[in-house]
Design a protein around this motif. Structure first.
Motif, PDB file in Angstrom:
ATOM      1  N   LEU A  19      73.848 -55.242  -8.350  1.00  0.00           N
ATOM      2  CA  LEU A  19      74.583 -56.201  -7.518  1.00  0.00           C
ATOM      3  C   LEU A  19      74.438 -55.848  -6.048  1.00  0.00           C
ATOM      4  N   LYS A  20      74.519 -54.575  -5.752  1.00  0.00           N
ATOM      5  CA  LYS A  20      74.391 -54.128  -4.360  1.00  0.00           C
ATOM      6  C   LYS A  20      73.003 -54.462  -3.809  1.00  0.00           C
ATOM      7  N   PRO A  68      72.758 -57.439  -0.412  1.00  0.00           N
ATOM      8  CA  PRO A  68      72.707 -56.305   0.518  1.00  0.00           C
ATOM      9  C   PRO A  68      73.738 -56.363   1.647  1.00  0.00           C
ATOM     10  N   GLU A  69      74.263 -57.556   1.942  1.00  0.00           N
ATOM     11  CA  GLU A  69      75.220 -57.680   3.050  1.00  0.00           C
ATOM     12  C   GLU A  69      76.604 -57.135   2.708  1.00  0.00           C
ATOM     13  N   ILE A  70      76.895 -56.950   1.417  1.00  0.00           N
ATOM     14  CA  ILE A  70      78.227 -56.504   1.007  1.00  0.00           C
ATOM     15  C   ILE A  70      78.304 -54.979   1.061  1.00  0.00           C
ATOM     16  N   THR A  71      79.435 -54.452   1.507  1.00  0.00           N
ATOM     17  CA  THR A  71      79.610 -53.005   1.529  1.00  0.00           C
ATOM     18  C   THR A  71      79.986 -52.520   0.125  1.00  0.00           C
ATOM     19  N   ASP A  72      79.761 -51.248  -0.140  1.00  0.00           N
ATOM     20  CA  ASP A  72      80.124 -50.671  -1.435  1.00  0.00           C
ATOM     21  C   ASP A  72      81.610 -50.857  -1.713  1.00  0.00           C
ATOM     22  N   MET A  73      82.432 -50.619  -0.713  1.00  0.00           N
ATOM     23  CA  MET A  73      83.876 -50.717  -0.883  1.00  0.00           C
ATOM     24  C   MET A  73      84.291 -52.151  -1.220  1.00  0.00           C
ATOM     25  N   SER A  77      83.174 -53.078  -4.748  1.00  0.00           N
ATOM     26  CA  SER A  77      84.053 -52.417  -5.711  1.00  0.00           C
ATOM     27  C   SER A  77      85.394 -53.140  -5.820  1.00  0.00           C
ATOM     28  N   LEU A  78      85.991 -53.478  -4.678  1.00  0.00           N
ATOM     29  CA  LEU A  78      87.287 -54.169  -4.680  1.00  0.00           C
ATOM     30  C   LEU A  78      87.189 -55.549  -5.307  1.00  0.00           C
ATOM     31  N   GLN A  79      86.130 -56.285  -4.993  1.00  0.00           N
ATOM     32  CA  GLN A  79      85.971 -57.628  -5.540  1.00  0.00           C
ATOM     33  C   GLN A  79      85.713 -57.580  -7.045  1.00  0.00           C
ATOM     34  N   LEU A 112      88.085 -59.395  -9.804  1.00  0.00           N
ATOM     35  CA  LEU A 112      87.546 -60.326 -10.801  1.00  0.00           C
ATOM     36  C   LEU A 112      87.853 -59.850 -12.220  1.00  0.00           C
ATOM     37  N   GLU A 113      87.848 -58.528 -12.414  1.00  0.00           N
ATOM     38  CA  GLU A 113      88.195 -57.979 -13.726  1.00  0.00           C
ATOM     39  C   GLU A 113      89.680 -58.188 -14.017  1.00  0.00           C
TER      40      GLU A 113
END
Length: 113
Positions: A50-51, A55-60, A63-65, A69-70
């Protein structure tokens, strides 16, 4: 589409919504949730996959999103192994799969802009 005003009140995850769009936007709104769901439509993915494709999304943020969603029942997180490095896969739940037609229509609409 015409909806009966009485039937639009909905409770989901102990929260009451007076408009179905409010519920939908709470679950998939924001900058990243729809994008994550879009990529999971093609099948399960690891965090690193997914990362790579977002590529524009940060790891943090990713992870939060994913956690949100879960929590909302749209994706599942499956952990394989008991020692690091663990293999973690994310996939749509049946409830998450139900958003497929809406996301496909949004994609088609965006391509016309």
């Amino acid at each position: 589409m015409e909806l009966d005003k009485q039937s639009t009140v909905k409770t989901y995850n102990n929260k009451t919504y007076n408009c179905p769009i409010s519920l939908a936007m709470d679950l998939v709104g924001g900058k990243w949730k729809g994008v994550i769901l879009h990529y999971l439509l093609s099948g399960e993915k690891r965090f690193s996959e997914l990362k790579t494709i977002i590529p524009e999304i940060t790891d943090m943020t990713l992870s939060l999103q994913l956690k949100k969603l879960e929590e909302d029942g749209l994706i599942t997180r499956t952990v394989f192994g008991d020692k690091p490095p663990l293999k973690v896969l994310y996939r749509l739940t049946p409830q998450g799969e139900r958003i497929r037609p809406a996301l496909e229509q949004l994609c088609l609409w965006a391509l016309t802009l």
